[in-house]
Design an enzyme around this catalytic site. Structure first.
Site, PDB file in Angstrom:
ATOM      1  N   ASP A  12       0.833  -1.209   0.000  1.00 11.27           N
ATOM      2  CA  ASP A  12       0.000   0.000   0.000  1.00 11.27           C
ATOM      3  C   ASP A  12       0.868   1.259   0.000  1.00 11.27           C
ATOM      4  OD1 ASP A  12      -2.368   1.371  -0.111  1.00 11.27           O
ATOM      5  OD2 ASP A  12      -2.831   1.204   2.024  1.00 11.27           O
ATOM      6  N   GLY A  13       0.309   2.322  -0.591  1.00 12.75           N
ATOM      7  CA  GLY A  13       0.948   3.643  -0.519  1.00 12.75           C
ATOM      8  C   GLY A  13       1.670   4.087  -1.775  1.00 12.75           C
ATOM      9  N   GLY A  15       0.376   5.525  -4.340  1.00 14.71           N
ATOM     10  CA  GLY A  15      -0.149   6.835  -4.711  1.00 14.71           C
ATOM     11  C   GLY A  15       0.389   7.942  -3.815  1.00 14.71           C
ATOM     12  N   HIS A  29       2.896   3.573  -9.076  1.00 10.83           N
ATOM     13  CA  HIS A  29       2.672   2.135  -9.302  1.00 10.83           C
ATOM     14  C   HIS A  29       3.880   1.496  -9.990  1.00 10.83           C
ATOM     15  CE1 HIS A  29      -1.294   2.336  -7.742  1.00 10.83           C
ATOM     16  NE2 HIS A  29      -1.807   3.038  -8.732  1.00 10.83           N
ATOM     17  N   THR A  58     -10.521  -6.828  -5.600  1.00 12.11           N
ATOM     18  CA  THR A  58     -11.736  -6.740  -6.436  1.00 12.11           C
ATOM     19  C   THR A  58     -12.262  -5.299  -6.385  1.00 12.11           C
ATOM     20  OG1 THR A  58     -13.056  -7.455  -4.545  1.00 12.11           O
ATOM     21  CG2 THR A  58     -12.456  -9.166  -6.115  1.00 12.11           C
ATOM     22  N   GLU A  59     -12.071  -4.650  -5.220  1.00 14.35           N
ATOM     23  CA  GLU A  59     -12.592  -3.275  -5.035  1.00 14.35           C
ATOM     24  C   GLU A  59     -11.778  -2.228  -5.792  1.00 14.35           C
ATOM     25  OE1 GLU A  59     -15.588  -3.372  -3.493  1.00 14.35           O
ATOM     26  OE2 GLU A  59     -14.952  -5.472  -3.582  1.00 14.35           O
ATOM     27  N   ASN A  60     -10.552  -2.548  -6.172  1.00 10.41           N
ATOM     28  CA  ASN A  60      -9.722  -1.567  -6.872  1.00 10.41           C
ATOM     29  C   ASN A  60     -10.256  -1.238  -8.272  1.00 10.41           C
ATOM     30  OD1 ASN A  60      -6.657  -2.786  -5.344  1.00 10.41           O
ATOM     31  ND2 ASN A  60      -7.845  -0.976  -4.789  1.00 10.41           N
TER      32      ASN A  60
HETATM   33  C1  IPE Z   1      -5.662  -2.726  -0.487  1.00 12.33           C
HETATM   34  O1  IPE Z   1      -5.267  -1.408  -0.653  1.00 12.33           O
HETATM   35  C2  IPE Z   1      -5.481  -3.481  -1.756  1.00 12.33           C
HETATM   36  C3  IPE Z   1      -4.125  -3.572  -2.247  1.00 12.33           C
HETATM   37  C4  IPE Z   1      -3.052  -3.137  -1.640  1.00 12.33           C
HETATM   38  C5  IPE Z   1      -3.979  -4.219  -3.513  1.00 12.33           C
HETATM   39  P1  IPE Z   1      -6.320  -0.211  -0.912  1.00 12.33           P
HETATM   40  O2  IPE Z   1      -5.507   1.018  -0.975  1.00 12.33           O
HETATM   41  O3  IPE Z   1      -7.164  -0.544  -2.078  1.00 12.33           O
HETATM   42  O4  IPE Z   1      -7.210  -0.306   0.402  1.00 12.33           O
HETATM   43  P2  IPE Z   1      -8.096   0.766   1.179  1.00 12.33           P
HETATM   44  O5  IPE Z   1      -9.020   1.370   0.176  1.00 12.33           O
HETATM   45  O6  IPE Z   1      -7.160   1.768   1.775  1.00 12.33           O
HETATM   46  O7  IPE Z   1      -8.800  -0.042   2.235  1.00 12.33           O
HETATM   47  C1  IPE Z   2      -1.276   0.242  -3.511  1.00  9.02           C
HETATM   48  O1  IPE Z   2      -1.103   1.602  -3.535  1.00  9.02           O
HETATM   49  C2  IPE Z   2      -1.450  -0.373  -4.887  1.00  9.02           C
HETATM   50  C3  IPE Z   2      -2.823  -0.765  -5.214  1.00  9.02           C
HETATM   51  C4  IPE Z   2      -3.848  -0.774  -4.427  1.00  9.02           C
HETATM   52  C5  IPE Z   2      -3.055  -1.193  -6.582  1.00  9.02           C
HETATM   53  P1  IPE Z   2      -2.344   2.614  -3.577  1.00  9.02           P
HETATM   54  O2  IPE Z   2      -2.646   2.890  -5.003  1.00  9.02           O
HETATM   55  O3  IPE Z   2      -3.468   2.097  -2.780  1.00  9.02           O
HETATM   56  O4  IPE Z   2      -1.698   3.881  -2.902  1.00  9.02           O
HETATM   57  P2  IPE Z   2      -2.413   4.922  -1.932  1.00  9.02           P
HETATM   58  O5  IPE Z   2      -3.045   4.140  -0.831  1.00  9.02           O
HETATM   59  O6  IPE Z   2      -3.434   5.642  -2.771  1.00  9.02           O
HETATM   60  O7  IPE Z   2      -1.304   5.806  -1.466  1.00  9.02           O
HETATM   61 MG    MG Z   3      -4.094   2.371  -0.852  1.00  7.33          MG
END
Ligand code: IPE
Ligand code: IPE
Ligand code: MG
Length: 239
Positions: A12-13, A15, A29, A58-60
């Site tokens: 995570d993180g 972004g 990414h 799935t939610e992404n």
């Molecule tokens: C969880 O991260 C899914 C992955 C890391 C692939 P998200 O960034 O989608 O989760 P939420 O929205 O903060 O719960």
């Molecule tokens: C994790 O990073 C990768 C995926 C969920 C695909 P994020 O894209 O969730 O990054 P943040 O949470 O927005 O920083």
């Molecule tokens: Mg995230």
């Protein structure tokens, strides 16, 4: 030093990392995917047998089309690269998740190719969760169990934890250490069944900046945890 057998990792993180550097989410990414490649080799060389990562939930699919398309293209290119590099290291690559649309056909094709060409590798397992949600995994396992019971292939009385585990997307050992970067203290649908007795570790660092030395720190924290599995640690409680 105790080495966990199975490490789960919620990547995570990406972004937030990009935003902090004045870069686009896509660049975040990209950086995350490159980092994962190095980290995976390091973690499996350390003696971890199974490394499971949450790459896309799935939610992404709720994100913008532009971001989803970028990630899907990154998976196609990236999984081929992982295949080439990890085959050399004798690592088997498997995937967990729902294998149908909205996952694009070219991603589904690469998933199959990569699994096939690495299936006989023996030095470690790299499990990539994509279009994954563990409640769906449990629903899908339940459906397959019911089908097998109805077909007479399985007796309802014989169902136990091992049997249920073998109906998951991949038949993997329990997670020992579960890491989520970026300071979020939640699972967001990651491997509920497998993480039943996992030790959780939530560093605030964003995934693209999480390096080998950060994993070593996680190992140290893990080694200081008292895993009791419901029992009592006799050495610590001798009064
Ligand atoms: C969880 O991260 C899914 C992955 C890391 C692939 P998200 O960034 O989608 O989760 P939420 O929205 O903060 O719960
Ligand atoms: C994790 O990073 C990768 C995926 C969920 C695909 P994020 O894209 O969730 O990054 P943040 O949470 O927005 O920083
Ligand atoms: Mg995230």
């Amino acid at each position: 030093m105790k080495i966990p057998n199975h490490v789960g990792f919620i990547l995570d993180g990406n972004g937030r990392w990009a935003q902090a550097q004045g870069l686009s989410r896509s660049e975040g990414h990209q950086a995350g995917f490159e980092n994962l490649h190095e980290l995976c080799k390091y973690i499996l060389k350390k003696g971890v047998k199974v490394f499971s990562v949450y790459a896309f939930s799935t939610e992404n699919f709720k994100r913008s089309k532009q971001e989803v398309d970028f990630l899907m293209n990154l998976f196609v290119k990236g999984f081929k690269k992982y295949e080439k590099e990890l085959n050399k290291e004798d690592i088997k690559i498997v995937f967990s998740g729902i294998r149908k649309a909205p996952l694009p056909k070219d991603v589904l094709r690469v998933i199959e190719e990569v699994e096939k060409s690495t299936k006989d590798n023996k030095s470690g397992i790299f499990n990539i969760c994509i279009n994954y949600d563990s409640q769906w995994e449990i629903v899908d396992a339940t459906k397959k169990i019911v089908e097998d019971v109805q077909a007479g292939k399985l007796n309802a009385e014989d169902i136990n934890k091992e049997v249920v585990n073998s109906y998951m997307y991949q038949n993997l050992p329990p997670i020992d250490l579960l890491i989520r970067t970026s300071g979020e203290n939640r699972l967001s649908g990651f491997m509920l069944w497998q993480a039943s007795y996992a030790e959780f570790y939530f560093p605030s660092i964003h995934f693209p900046a999480f390096k080998a030395e950060d994993f070593d720190e996680a190992l140290e924290v893990y080694n200081n945890r008292d895993r009791r599995f419901g029992g009592i640690n006799e050495k610590k409680n001798n009064s």
